[in-house]
Design a protein around this motif. Structure first.
Motif, PDB file in Angstrom:
ATOM      1  N   TRP A  67       0.868  -1.181   0.000  1.00 58.83           N
ATOM      2  CA  TRP A  67       0.000   0.000   0.000  1.00 58.83           C
ATOM      3  C   TRP A  67       0.907   1.233   0.000  1.00 58.83           C
ATOM      4  O   TRP A  67       1.778   1.362   0.867  1.00 58.83           O
ATOM      5  CB  TRP A  67      -0.873   0.053   1.239  1.00 58.83           C
ATOM      6  N   ARG A  93       0.542   5.230   0.321  1.00 57.20           N
ATOM      7  CA  ARG A  93      -0.350   6.369   0.598  1.00 57.20           C
ATOM      8  C   ARG A  93       0.340   7.640   0.123  1.00 57.20           C
ATOM      9  O   ARG A  93       1.427   7.974   0.574  1.00 57.20           O
ATOM     10  CB  ARG A  93      -0.671   6.458   2.086  1.00 57.20           C
ATOM     11  N   ASN A  94      -0.321   8.335  -0.807  1.00 58.53           N
ATOM     12  CA  ASN A  94       0.256   9.525  -1.414  1.00 58.53           C
ATOM     13  C   ASN A  94      -0.073  10.782  -0.622  1.00 58.53           C
ATOM     14  O   ASN A  94      -0.915  10.770   0.287  1.00 58.53           O
ATOM     15  CB  ASN A  94      -0.255   9.661  -2.855  1.00 58.53           C
ATOM     16  N   ASP A 121      -1.750  13.266  -1.551  1.00 59.60           N
ATOM     17  CA  ASP A 121      -3.144  13.676  -1.709  1.00 59.60           C
ATOM     18  C   ASP A 121      -4.093  12.693  -1.027  1.00 59.60           C
ATOM     19  O   ASP A 121      -5.300  12.754  -1.227  1.00 59.60           O
ATOM     20  CB  ASP A 121      -3.496  13.807  -3.199  1.00 59.60           C
ATOM     21  N   HIS A 122      -3.527  11.746  -0.232  1.00 61.21           N
ATOM     22  CA  HIS A 122      -4.255  10.763   0.571  1.00 61.21           C
ATOM     23  C   HIS A 122      -4.928   9.665  -0.263  1.00 61.21           C
ATOM     24  O   HIS A 122      -5.736   8.900   0.255  1.00 61.21           O
ATOM     25  CB  HIS A 122      -5.285  11.443   1.492  1.00 61.21           C
ATOM     26  N   THR A 123      -4.612   9.596  -1.547  1.00 62.76           N
ATOM     27  CA  THR A 123      -5.025   8.428  -2.317  1.00 62.76           C
ATOM     28  C   THR A 123      -4.080   7.276  -1.977  1.00 62.76           C
ATOM     29  O   THR A 123      -2.949   7.485  -1.530  1.00 62.76           O
ATOM     30  CB  THR A 123      -4.987   8.701  -3.827  1.00 62.76           C
ATOM     31  N   LYS A 139      -2.447   3.636  -3.472  1.00 62.37           N
ATOM     32  CA  LYS A 139      -2.216   2.687  -4.553  1.00 62.37           C
ATOM     33  C   LYS A 139      -1.797   1.354  -3.948  1.00 62.37           C
ATOM     34  O   LYS A 139      -1.076   1.310  -2.947  1.00 62.37           O
ATOM     35  CB  LYS A 139      -1.120   3.194  -5.490  1.00 62.37           C
TER      36      LYS A 139
END
Length: 223
Positions: free
Chosen positions: A69, A71-72, A74-76, A78
């Motif tokens: 996981w 976490r970017n 911008d809180h998205t 992947k």
């Protein structure tokens, strides 16, 4: 740090969906300390040229499956998943993907170092601490005349355990532990033991599928 996230990000979901293999007997697994959920927070968030992620979590299972996981900022989130392999020195992630990635690694009970980048193993919430038994049942413990058990689970995946008998005898052991799903594995100098655990905020229950052992603990304080 950037090289690691770039390598992890190159992974694809890989081949067609298949049922994951059955998980291994952990005592037969060659690299048991790899198993678990590993986490790192981007240490360079405040720098202008920092990587565009907040954190990475890597799950390694004993059936040689992984999930990542990312976490970017911008809180998205992947995710990638697939197969991996490991020997004493190298971890290969994404065996079925178009671009498998090889990492040199070192591991101890609480830290995984991939190409020089340190990840920390995640401990289930509320598990660490001092636990004192309130119920001890089962043929094994009865045969040993055990009446009470004190168990300390440290956040770094070390533990100590002290058992007391009805006759006033006591035995102390310590070692390391690791977890997969609801199984907890204790490694002593003189042996090893597997239990299934259930956890509430202030209660811990240990059972064993191969025996009738049942131990209920409540959270206590060190005397």
């Amino acid at each position: 740090m950037k090289s690691v996230i770039m390598l992890l990000s190159c992974l694809t979901l890989g081949a067609a969906n298949i049922d994951p293999p059955i998980k291994h007997d952990m005592f037969l697994f060659e690299t048991p300390f790899l198993i678990g959920k590993w986490h790192i927070i981007n240490p360079n968030l405040e720098t202008r040229n920092s990587d565009e992620f907040l954190s990475i979590t890597l799950l390694l299972e004993s059936n040689y499956r992984f999930r990542i996981w990312v976490r970017n900022k911008d809180h998205t989130v992947k995710t990638w998943s697939g197969d991996y392999s490991a020997d004493e020195h190298n971890l290969v992630i994404g065996l079925s993907s178009s671009s498998p990635q090889t990492f040199e690694y070192n591991v101890n009970p609480s830290q995984l170092i991939l190409n020089g980048v340190t990840m920390t193993k995640i401990l289930p919430r509320y598990l660490s601490g001092y636990w004192r038994s309130s119920v001890v049942k089962g043929d094994d413990v009865s045969a040993s005349k055990i009446s009470e058990i004190d168990l300390v689970l440290y956040p770094n995946f070390y533990f100590s355990i002290q058992s007391f008998t009805y006759t006033g005898m006591k035995k102390y052991r310590d070692g390391v532990y690791y977890i997969e799903d609801n199984n907890i594995y204790f490694i002593f100098d003189d042996g090893e033991q597997e239990s299934q655990f259930a956890l509430k905020r202030d209660q811990l229950f240990l059972t064993n599928e191969d025996s009738d052992t049942y131990i209920a603990f409540h959270r206590g304080g060190l005397d």
